[in-house]
Design a protein around this motif. Structure first.
Motif, PDB file in Angstrom:
ATOM      1  N   ARG A  92       0.709  -1.141  -0.332  1.00 14.58           N
ATOM      2  CA  ARG A  92       0.149  -0.043   0.097  1.00 14.58           C
ATOM      3  C   ARG A  92       0.754   0.962  -0.116  1.00 14.58           C
ATOM      4  O   ARG A  92       1.722   1.570   0.686  1.00 14.58           O
ATOM      5  CB  ARG A  92      -0.686  -0.245   0.515  1.00 14.58           C
ATOM      6  N   ARG A  94       0.764   3.431   1.964  1.00 17.25           N
ATOM      7  CA  ARG A  94       1.529   3.951   3.326  1.00 17.25           C
ATOM      8  C   ARG A  94       2.046   3.294   3.699  1.00 17.25           C
ATOM      9  O   ARG A  94       3.388   4.291   4.177  1.00 17.25           O
ATOM     10  CB  ARG A  94       0.242   3.707   3.855  1.00 17.25           C
ATOM     11  N   ASP A  95       2.246   1.772   3.233  1.00 14.19           N
ATOM     12  CA  ASP A  95       3.559   1.033   2.993  1.00 14.19           C
ATOM     13  C   ASP A  95       5.018   1.932   2.822  1.00 14.19           C
ATOM     14  O   ASP A  95       5.797   1.056   3.514  1.00 14.19           O
ATOM     15  CB  ASP A  95       3.249   0.048   3.041  1.00 14.19           C
ATOM     16  N   ALA A  98       5.700   4.474   4.718  1.00 14.01           N
ATOM     17  CA  ALA A  98       6.227   4.416   5.881  1.00 14.01           C
ATOM     18  C   ALA A  98       8.250   3.262   6.033  1.00 14.01           C
ATOM     19  O   ALA A  98       8.871   3.651   7.077  1.00 14.01           O
ATOM     20  CB  ALA A  98       5.287   2.380   6.625  1.00 14.01           C
ATOM     21  N   ARG A 116       3.992   6.698  12.292  1.00 11.97           N
ATOM     22  CA  ARG A 116       3.080   7.438  11.846  1.00 11.97           C
ATOM     23  C   ARG A 116       2.441   8.183  11.461  1.00 11.97           C
ATOM     24  O   ARG A 116       2.274   8.782  10.399  1.00 11.97           O
ATOM     25  CB  ARG A 116       2.182   7.030  12.893  1.00 11.97           C
ATOM     26  N   VAL A 119       5.048   9.941   8.715  1.00 16.31           N
ATOM     27  CA  VAL A 119       3.816   8.833   7.434  1.00 16.31           C
ATOM     28  C   VAL A 119       3.089   9.667   6.768  1.00 16.31           C
ATOM     29  O   VAL A 119       2.842  10.215   5.608  1.00 16.31           O
ATOM     30  CB  VAL A 119       4.081   7.571   7.154  1.00 16.31           C
ATOM     31  N   GLY A 120       2.250   9.852   7.626  1.00 16.04           N
ATOM     32  CA  GLY A 120       0.785  10.644   7.708  1.00 16.04           C
ATOM     33  C   GLY A 120       1.111  12.128   6.971  1.00 16.04           C
ATOM     34  O   GLY A 120       0.904  12.339   5.856  1.00 16.04           O
ATOM     35  N   LEU A 123       2.915  11.872   3.446  1.00 14.78           N
ATOM     36  CA  LEU A 123       1.268  11.752   2.429  1.00 14.78           C
ATOM     37  C   LEU A 123       0.686  13.172   2.570  1.00 14.78           C
ATOM     38  O   LEU A 123       0.153  13.469   1.038  1.00 14.78           O
ATOM     39  CB  LEU A 123       0.999  10.822   3.277  1.00 14.78           C
ATOM     40  N   ALA A 129      -2.924  12.027   0.307  1.00 13.34           N
ATOM     41  CA  ALA A 129      -3.389  11.704   1.978  1.00 13.34           C
ATOM     42  C   ALA A 129      -4.594  10.579   1.496  1.00 13.34           C
ATOM     43  O   ALA A 129      -4.976   9.573   2.159  1.00 13.34           O
ATOM     44  CB  ALA A 129      -3.878  12.257   3.034  1.00 13.34           C
ATOM     45  N   ALA A 132      -3.831   6.929   0.044  1.00 13.02           N
ATOM     46  CA  ALA A 132      -3.055   6.311   1.581  1.00 13.02           C
ATOM     47  C   ALA A 132      -3.110   4.426   1.827  1.00 13.02           C
ATOM     48  O   ALA A 132      -2.178   3.733   2.038  1.00 13.02           O
ATOM     49  CB  ALA A 132      -3.077   6.399   3.403  1.00 13.02           C
ATOM     50  N   GLY A 133      -4.079   3.982   1.775  1.00 14.29           N
ATOM     51  CA  GLY A 133      -4.687   2.430   1.520  1.00 14.29           C
ATOM     52  C   GLY A 133      -4.566   1.896   0.409  1.00 14.29           C
ATOM     53  O   GLY A 133      -4.819   0.820   0.473  1.00 14.29           O
TER      54      GLY A 133
END
Ligand SMILES: Nc1ncnc2c1ncn2[C@@H]1O[C@H](COP(=O)(O)OP(=O)(O)OP(=O)(O)O)[C@@H](O)[C@H]1O
Ligand SMILES: [Mg+2]
Length: 241
Positions: A92, A94-95, A98, A116, A119-120, A123, A129, A132-133
């Motif tokens: 993903r 987000r990963d 990360a 976290r 990372v946020g 994004l 943002a 992210a998923g």
């Protein structure tokens, strides 16, 4: 204070001479464009700088450190040319970002709250943002580039190497990336970016390198984009009168 120093860097792939005695010094807090035709050695230079390719000869330092150490310390972020990436890899957005926090896909390390948060924030900064998923393979070309830049931001990299971040990217996405890179530069980070979009160079870069196995020129944008110099870099010398 130099961000990048390469001295006498020479790289062969078998019989092919990809880089020939390349000397480059880039000061910190600059955006340096890397310009040259296909096969001129741009990607090879990036790979040499980050230690993915070992030069036959020459020395490289990043922030006065050995490239391997600079990478281990998280000083360097690298956004590869798209073709080099396996986009089917199930991960993903987000990963990917990360990874900037733990230096790889290991997965074993749990992210702490501060990770976290970083990372946020990264994004948000690149405008991803909402995605992210999503799987990285579901993103458009321009969005993928931004995801990799976000990884560098999450990592707090001081040096960003971007290999053709504008290839296949529309003008609007390009403008977003340009603005982002300039704001990262304004924070004192150093950006080295290869591009074929010569028209976009003045708005992006502080200086440029013309590469054709050797460094033909390293200087200000106006000089680099002068027809004679571009002609030599792009192999048009002798073609146009
Ligand atoms: N892994 C490899 N094995 C053999 N030859 C290679 C390899 N990678 C690059 N080359 C050769 O080295 C030279 C420089 O390639 P490089 O990818 O660095 O150029 P480039 O400037 O990034 O080109 P492009 O604009 O097409 O991305 C080319 O002649 C290329 O064919
Ligand atoms: Mg390349």
């Amino acid at each position: 204070m130099s961000a990048v120093t390469a001295t006498g860097v020479t790289v062969h792939y078998g019989d092919v001479l990809a880089l020939d005695d390349v000397d480059v010094t880039i000061e910190r807090g600059r955006i340096c464009g890397l310009l040259g035709m296909n096969g001129s050695g741009k990607s090879t230079l990036f790979k040499s700088l980050i230690g993915l390719v070992k030069p036959d000869r020459g020395t490289i330092t990043l922030h006065d450190k050995d490239p391997a150490l600079a990478r281990r310390e998280g000083l360097v972020a690298y956004v590869p040319q798209s073709e080099a990436v396996d986009w089917a890899f199930p991960v993903r957005v987000r990963d990917v970002v990360a990874m900037g926090r733990y230096g790889g896909l290991g997965g074993a390390r749990r992210l702490k709250a501060a990770d976290r948060e970083a990372v946020g924030a990264a994004l948000e900064r690149v405008g991803l943002a909402d995605l992210a998923g999503n799987q990285i393979g579901e993103l458009s070309g321009g969005q993928r580039k931004r995801a990799f830049v976000a990884r560098g931001i999450a990592q707090d990299a001081r040096l960003l190497f971007l290999d053709e971040p504008f290839a296949g990217v529309d003008k609007r996405s390009e403008a977003t990336i340009v603005e982002l890179l300039r704001s990262l530069r304004d924070e004192g980070r150093t950006v080295v970016v290869s591009t074929h979009d010569l028209a976009g160079v003045p708005a992006l870069c502080d200086e440029a390198i013309l590469l054709r196995q050797r460094v033909l020129l390293h200087g200000d944008i106006e000089t680099a984009l002068a027809p004679d110099n571009l002609g030599r870099a792009f192999g048009l010398d002798g073609v146009v009168a």
